[in-house]
Design a protein around this motif. Structure first.
Motif, PDB file in Angstrom:
ATOM      1  N   GLN A   1       0.839  -1.200   0.000  1.00  0.00           N
ATOM      2  CA  GLN A   1       0.000   0.000   0.000  1.00  0.00           C
ATOM      3  C   GLN A   1       0.877   1.255   0.000  1.00  0.00           C
ATOM      4  O   GLN A   1       1.876   1.322   0.719  1.00  0.00           O
ATOM      5  CB  GLN A   1      -0.877  -0.011   1.261  1.00  0.00           C
TER       6      GLN A   1
ATOM      7  N   HIS B   1      -8.620   1.343   1.832  1.00  0.00           N
ATOM      8  CA  HIS B   1      -7.448   1.028   1.012  1.00  0.00           C
ATOM      9  C   HIS B   1      -6.661  -0.150   1.582  1.00  0.00           C
ATOM     10  O   HIS B   1      -6.216  -1.031   0.845  1.00  0.00           O
ATOM     11  CB  HIS B   1      -6.540   2.273   0.888  1.00  0.00           C
TER      12      HIS B   1
ATOM     13  N   THR C   1      -5.972  -3.815  -0.266  1.00  0.00           N
ATOM     14  CA  THR C   1      -4.595  -4.325  -0.368  1.00  0.00           C
ATOM     15  C   THR C   1      -4.492  -5.730   0.230  1.00  0.00           C
ATOM     16  O   THR C   1      -3.944  -6.643  -0.391  1.00  0.00           O
ATOM     17  CB  THR C   1      -3.623  -3.364   0.354  1.00  0.00           C
TER      18      THR C   1
ATOM     19  N   PHE D   1      -6.791  -1.492  -4.863  1.00  0.00           N
ATOM     20  CA  PHE D   1      -5.399  -1.286  -4.429  1.00  0.00           C
ATOM     21  C   PHE D   1      -4.713  -0.252  -5.327  1.00  0.00           C
ATOM     22  O   PHE D   1      -4.204   0.763  -4.870  1.00  0.00           O
ATOM     23  CB  PHE D   1      -4.655  -2.629  -4.491  1.00  0.00           C
TER      24      PHE D   1
ATOM     25  N   ASN E   1      -3.746   3.852  -4.676  1.00  0.00           N
ATOM     26  CA  ASN E   1      -2.327   4.244  -4.680  1.00  0.00           C
ATOM     27  C   ASN E   1      -2.157   5.521  -5.498  1.00  0.00           C
ATOM     28  O   ASN E   1      -1.442   6.441  -5.101  1.00  0.00           O
ATOM     29  CB  ASN E   1      -1.453   3.127  -5.280  1.00  0.00           C
TER      30      ASN E   1
END
Ligand code: MN3
Length: 205
Positions: free
Chosen positions: A4, A31, A35, A77, A81
């Motif tokens: 992450q 998030h 991940t 994911f 990012n």
């Protein structure tokens, strides 16, 4: 292991445009969840590809349930990012250099690009994303996708360099139903220098 993105700013750094509680929940729950789920799912695949390659070749995953899990969580994911990486308390303003030139060529002006991207983002029915993407030739494209899909999954050579998350979890605590206000305010914290770096990376291939 897919890692992450590490937040280089605090949860309250994007206030008042994005509030601290939303940031904390978004990053440390949503998030992190995507991940972890992605990492669990790829164990079943038996091989770990570069994330761009993985999301560009989802149709190679034969198991339908696993393919769906990787589409949703791999997208979640990767998309976040980019999202967290291209926001900054020092953001705002306008792109400069080659990215600015490319925006002008593709959309007429930065203002016109924003208008189109906002229209796509606000108009995305339900959960999803609005995107600015680039290809190796330096061309730009605006689009929107549902759920945690992204432009990589369209396999047309375009790679996202900036994305607006329009899932309600990205704005509802502060903006309630006013998605348009959130979308307009996000430009106060967009890190165009970072977006320009990603643009250069896509062109380098
Ligand atoms: Mn989100």
């Amino acid at each position: 292991m897919y890692k992450q993105f590490s937040l280089p700013y605090s949860y309250d750094a994007l206030e008042p445009h994005i509030d601290a509680v939303t940031m904390e929940t978004h990053y440390s729950k949503h998030h992190t969840g995507y991940t972890n789920n992605l990492n669990e799912a790829v164990k079943k695949l038996g091989e770990e590809k570069d994330i761009v390659e993985l999301l560009s070749s989802l149709d190679k995953i034969e198991d339908e349930k696993l393919r769906k899990t990787i589409r949703n969580n791999g997208g979640g994911f990767y998309n976040h990012n980019i999202y967290f990486d291209t926001l900054s308390p020092d953001g705002g303003g306008e792109p400069e250099g080659e990215l600015a030139e490319a925006i002008k060529q593709s959309f007429g002006s930065f203002e016109e690009m924003k208008e189109k991207l906002n229209e796509l983002s606000i108009g995305q029915f339900g959960s999803g994303w609005g995107w600015l993407s680039a290809n190796k030739e330096g061309k730009l494209k605006l689009s929107s996708t549902p759920n945690q899909d992204n432009p990589l999954m369209e396999n047309d050579g375009y790679v996202p360099i900036f994305g607006i998350d329009v899932w309600e979890h990205a704005y509802y605590l502060k903006y309630k139903n006013l998605r348009g206000d959130y979308v307009k305010n996000i430009y106060n914290v967009v890190n165009w220098k970072r977006v320009a770096e990603l643009y250069e990376e896509v062109k380098r291939g």
